[in-house]
Design an enzyme around this catalytic site. Structure first.
Site, PDB file in Angstrom:
ATOM      1  N   ASN A 296     -57.865  44.373 -31.303  1.00  0.00           N
ATOM      2  CA  ASN A 296     -57.495  42.974 -31.104  1.00  0.00           C
ATOM      3  C   ASN A 296     -56.743  42.481 -32.346  1.00  0.00           C
ATOM      4  OD1 ASN A 296     -57.697  40.082 -31.351  1.00  0.00           O
ATOM      5  ND2 ASN A 296     -59.047  40.121 -29.581  1.00  0.00           N
TER       6      ASN A 296
ATOM      7  N   ASP B 230     -55.316  39.371 -32.808  1.00  0.00           N
ATOM      8  CA  ASP B 230     -55.198  37.906 -32.916  1.00  0.00           C
ATOM      9  C   ASP B 230     -55.187  37.421 -34.367  1.00  0.00           C
ATOM     10  OD1 ASP B 230     -55.410  37.934 -30.191  1.00  0.00           O
ATOM     11  OD2 ASP B 230     -57.460  37.154 -30.127  1.00  0.00           O
ATOM     12  N   HIS B 231     -56.008  38.058 -35.213  1.00  0.00           N
ATOM     13  CA  HIS B 231     -56.147  37.541 -36.583  1.00  0.00           C
ATOM     14  C   HIS B 231     -54.904  37.767 -37.436  1.00  0.00           C
ATOM     15  CE1 HIS B 231     -60.076  36.053 -35.909  1.00  0.00           C
ATOM     16  NE2 HIS B 231     -60.470  37.210 -35.441  1.00  0.00           N
TER      17      HIS B 231
ATOM     18  N   ARG C 280     -49.539  29.857 -42.726  1.00  0.00           N
ATOM     19  CA  ARG C 280     -48.468  29.443 -43.614  1.00  0.00           C
ATOM     20  C   ARG C 280     -47.202  29.055 -42.856  1.00  0.00           C
ATOM     21  NH1 ARG C 280     -48.907  30.625 -49.277  1.00  0.00           N
ATOM     22  NH2 ARG C 280     -46.728  30.065 -49.357  1.00  0.00           N
TER      23      ARG C 280
ATOM     24  N   HIS D 170     -55.199  37.644 -27.365  1.00  0.00           N
ATOM     25  CA  HIS D 170     -55.777  36.548 -26.582  1.00  0.00           C
ATOM     26  C   HIS D 170     -54.795  35.383 -26.622  1.00  0.00           C
ATOM     27  CE1 HIS D 170     -59.540  33.783 -25.903  1.00  0.00           C
ATOM     28  NE2 HIS D 170     -58.577  33.534 -25.047  1.00  0.00           N
TER      29      HIS D 170
ATOM     30  N   ARG E 260     -54.476  32.031 -25.996  1.00  0.00           N
ATOM     31  CA  ARG E 260     -55.347  30.884 -25.713  1.00  0.00           C
ATOM     32  C   ARG E 260     -54.530  29.710 -25.197  1.00  0.00           C
ATOM     33  NH1 ARG E 260     -60.523  30.631 -28.244  1.00  0.00           N
ATOM     34  NH2 ARG E 260     -60.313  28.400 -27.922  1.00  0.00           N
TER      35      ARG E 260
ATOM     36  N   ARG F   8     -53.696  28.849 -30.540  1.00  0.00           N
ATOM     37  CA  ARG F   8     -54.138  28.760 -31.933  1.00  0.00           C
ATOM     38  C   ARG F   8     -53.659  29.964 -32.773  1.00  0.00           C
ATOM     39  NH1 ARG F   8     -60.542  29.634 -32.090  1.00  0.00           N
ATOM     40  NH2 ARG F   8     -60.511  27.655 -31.041  1.00  0.00           N
ATOM     41  N   HIS F   9     -53.559  31.134 -32.151  1.00  0.00           N
ATOM     42  CA  HIS F   9     -53.055  32.279 -32.931  1.00  0.00           C
ATOM     43  C   HIS F   9     -51.879  32.958 -32.221  1.00  0.00           C
ATOM     44  CE1 HIS F   9     -56.216  33.905 -30.389  1.00  0.00           C
ATOM     45  NE2 HIS F   9     -57.195  33.607 -31.220  1.00  0.00           N
TER      46      HIS F   9
ATOM     47  N   GLU G 206     -55.935  39.148 -23.116  1.00  0.00           N
ATOM     48  CA  GLU G 206     -57.194  38.415 -22.948  1.00  0.00           C
ATOM     49  C   GLU G 206     -56.822  36.969 -22.644  1.00  0.00           C
ATOM     50  OE1 GLU G 206     -59.866  39.326 -26.207  1.00  0.00           O
ATOM     51  OE2 GLU G 206     -60.693  37.327 -25.929  1.00  0.00           O
TER      52      GLU G 206
ATOM     53  N   THR H 272     -64.608  31.678 -31.937  1.00  0.00           N
ATOM     54  CA  THR H 272     -64.226  32.883 -31.216  1.00  0.00           C
ATOM     55  C   THR H 272     -64.867  32.773 -29.837  1.00  0.00           C
ATOM     56  OG1 THR H 272     -64.303  35.304 -31.230  1.00  0.00           O
ATOM     57  CG2 THR H 272     -66.203  34.182 -32.182  1.00  0.00           C
ATOM     58  N   THR H 273     -64.589  33.737 -28.951  1.00  0.00           N
ATOM     59  CA  THR H 273     -65.130  33.639 -27.591  1.00  0.00           C
ATOM     60  C   THR H 273     -66.659  33.642 -27.640  1.00  0.00           C
ATOM     61  OG1 THR H 273     -63.263  35.024 -27.000  1.00  0.00           O
ATOM     62  CG2 THR H 273     -64.865  34.583 -25.270  1.00  0.00           C
TER      63      THR H 273
ATOM     64  N   GLU I 220     -66.179  43.964 -19.249  1.00  0.00           N
ATOM     65  CA  GLU I 220     -66.302  44.197 -20.697  1.00  0.00           C
ATOM     66  C   GLU I 220     -67.614  43.563 -21.114  1.00  0.00           C
ATOM     67  OE1 GLU I 220     -62.990  43.370 -23.341  1.00  0.00           O
ATOM     68  OE2 GLU I 220     -64.372  43.040 -25.006  1.00  0.00           O
TER      69      GLU I 220
ATOM     70  N   HIS J 114     -66.984  42.720 -29.089  1.00  0.00           N
ATOM     71  CA  HIS J 114     -67.353  41.496 -29.797  1.00  0.00           C
ATOM     72  C   HIS J 114     -68.378  41.783 -30.882  1.00  0.00           C
ATOM     73  CE1 HIS J 114     -67.686  37.304 -30.746  1.00  0.00           C
ATOM     74  NE2 HIS J 114     -66.646  37.111 -29.974  1.00  0.00           N
ATOM     75  N   GLY J 115     -67.964  41.491 -32.102  1.00  0.00           N
ATOM     76  CA  GLY J 115     -68.868  41.657 -33.239  1.00  0.00           C
ATOM     77  C   GLY J 115     -69.094  43.100 -33.651  1.00  0.00           C
TER      78      GLY J 115
ATOM     79  N   GLY K 160     -61.731  43.563 -33.137  1.00  0.00           N
ATOM     80  CA  GLY K 160     -60.703  42.835 -33.863  1.00  0.00           C
ATOM     81  C   GLY K 160     -61.073  42.529 -35.294  1.00  0.00           C
TER      82      GLY K 160
HETATM   83  N1  PXP Z   1     -63.478  41.318 -26.644  1.00  0.00           N
HETATM   84  C1  PXP Z   1     -63.310  40.031 -26.280  1.00  0.00           C
HETATM   85  C2  PXP Z   1     -63.300  39.716 -24.829  1.00  0.00           C
HETATM   86  C3  PXP Z   1     -63.121  39.016 -27.251  1.00  0.00           C
HETATM   87  O1  PXP Z   1     -62.993  37.737 -26.875  1.00  0.00           O
HETATM   88  C4  PXP Z   1     -63.091  39.379 -28.602  1.00  0.00           C
HETATM   89  C5  PXP Z   1     -62.854  38.324 -29.648  1.00  0.00           C
HETATM   90  O2  PXP Z   1     -61.561  37.845 -29.556  1.00  0.00           O
HETATM   91  C6  PXP Z   1     -63.249  40.735 -28.927  1.00  0.00           C
HETATM   92  C7  PXP Z   1     -63.465  41.677 -27.941  1.00  0.00           C
HETATM   93  C8  PXP Z   1     -63.194  41.203 -30.350  1.00  0.00           C
HETATM   94  O3  PXP Z   1     -64.248  40.653 -31.066  1.00  0.00           O
HETATM   95  P1  PXP Z   1     -64.292  40.856 -32.647  1.00  0.00           P
HETATM   96  O4  PXP Z   1     -63.090  40.142 -33.212  1.00  0.00           O
HETATM   97  O5  PXP Z   1     -65.586  40.246 -33.035  1.00  0.00           O
HETATM   98  O6  PXP Z   1     -64.217  42.337 -32.903  1.00  0.00           O
END
Ligand code: PXP
Length: 250
Positions: free
Chosen positions: A6, A8-9, A17, A42, A44, A48-49, A68, A98-99, A149, A189-190, A211
């Site tokens: 992922n 997004d970050h 910036r 993602h 959104r 936002r990103h 996403e 985050t989600t 997922e 996630h996480g 991510g």
């Molecule tokens: N899967 C989904 C559906 C998510 O929403 C996210 C967070 O954007 C992730 C995976 C990745 O999560 P993390 O950034 O905590 O690894």
């Protein structure tokens, strides 16, 4: 077992910036080159990103994009135009960092059935981001998703081994039910470099979507190395499973 990264970050940093770098498109290709199976963005509603032009460009350059998104008309229209390989439907709240939590498919099976028909018509596979909850797994099947997922946030956030093993049991049960009803399983996630192994040694997960931990680690080692290190852990778990099943010697 595969890794989806992922990115997004990367866009979060760019937007902080108001610059045109670091580029999520560049990040996507570094991640894919380093062994990621997919990249996830993602898009959104609040943008936002990741922005529209990011996903349009990535999708025009590679099929290996998982988009996403919330199940909202405007975003669905964009997804159907840009044709990613897959979409993952997630809940979205404006104030969240985050989600948070999984999708409640059970409450809206008909709505998801309609959405999934549209995606199937375009050959885009669909995934529902859900908690490891058996009722939600059944609902995802009824709603016509190809994948679930499993939200691994609760597993990741638990501190003690005992609590973590309770969460792993819930995840295992959700995977087993998904296999019985012929739903494919991703998880995310996480997840990070420490907690991934105990999830990756479970049977039945196709892809891990990760991510934050990878992008954070990349600040110190570079994105390519951060991706390779995560792929290595996932593949080592796969190797251990094959070994204990007697499918590899030594
Ligand atoms: N899967 C989904 C559906 C998510 O929403 C996210 C967070 O954007 C992730 C995976 C990745 O999560 P993390 O950034 O905590 O690894």
């Amino acid at each position: 077992m595969e890794l989806g990264v992922n990115i997004d970050h990367v866009a979060t940093l760019r937007n902080a910036r108001g610059e045109i770098f670091p580029s999520p498109v560049h990040a996507a290709f570094v991640a894919l080159e380093a062994g990621a199976f997919n990249v996830t963005c993602h898009l959104r509603e609040d943008r936002r990103h990741i922005r529209d032009e990011d996903v349009r460009l990535i999708s025009s350059l590679t099929k290996r994009l998982n988009l996403e998104m919330a199940a909202e008309d405007g975003i669905i229209k964009i997804a159907l135009e840009i044709m990613p390989r897959s979409v993952t439907l997630v809940p979205e709240r404006r104030q969240e960092l985050t989600t948070e939590g999984g999708l409640n498919v059970l409450n809206d099976i008909k709505k998801y059935e309609e959405i999934n028909k549209e995606f199937r018509f375009k050959n885009i596979s669909t995934s529902a981001f859900i908690e490891p909850d058996l009722k939600q797994v059944e609902a995802a099947k009824k709603g016509g998703f190809d994948f679930i997922e499993i939200h691994t946030g609760s597993y990741a956030n638990k501190m003690s081994l005992k609590e973590k093993s309770v969460e792993l049991e819930r995840i295992k049960e959700a995977i087993n039910l998904a296999a019985r009803v012929e739903l494919k399983v991703n998880a995310g996630h996480g997840l990070d470099y420490k907690n991934i192994y105990n999830i990756a040694i479970l049977d039945g997960i196709f892809e891990f979507n990760i991510g934050f931990s990878i992008i954070s680690h990349s600040l110190f080692v570079g994105l390519g190395t951060a991706v390779k290190e995560m792929v290595k852990i996932i593949k080592s778990a796969e190797f251990s499973k094959l070994k204990s099943a007697g499918e590899v010697k030594n």
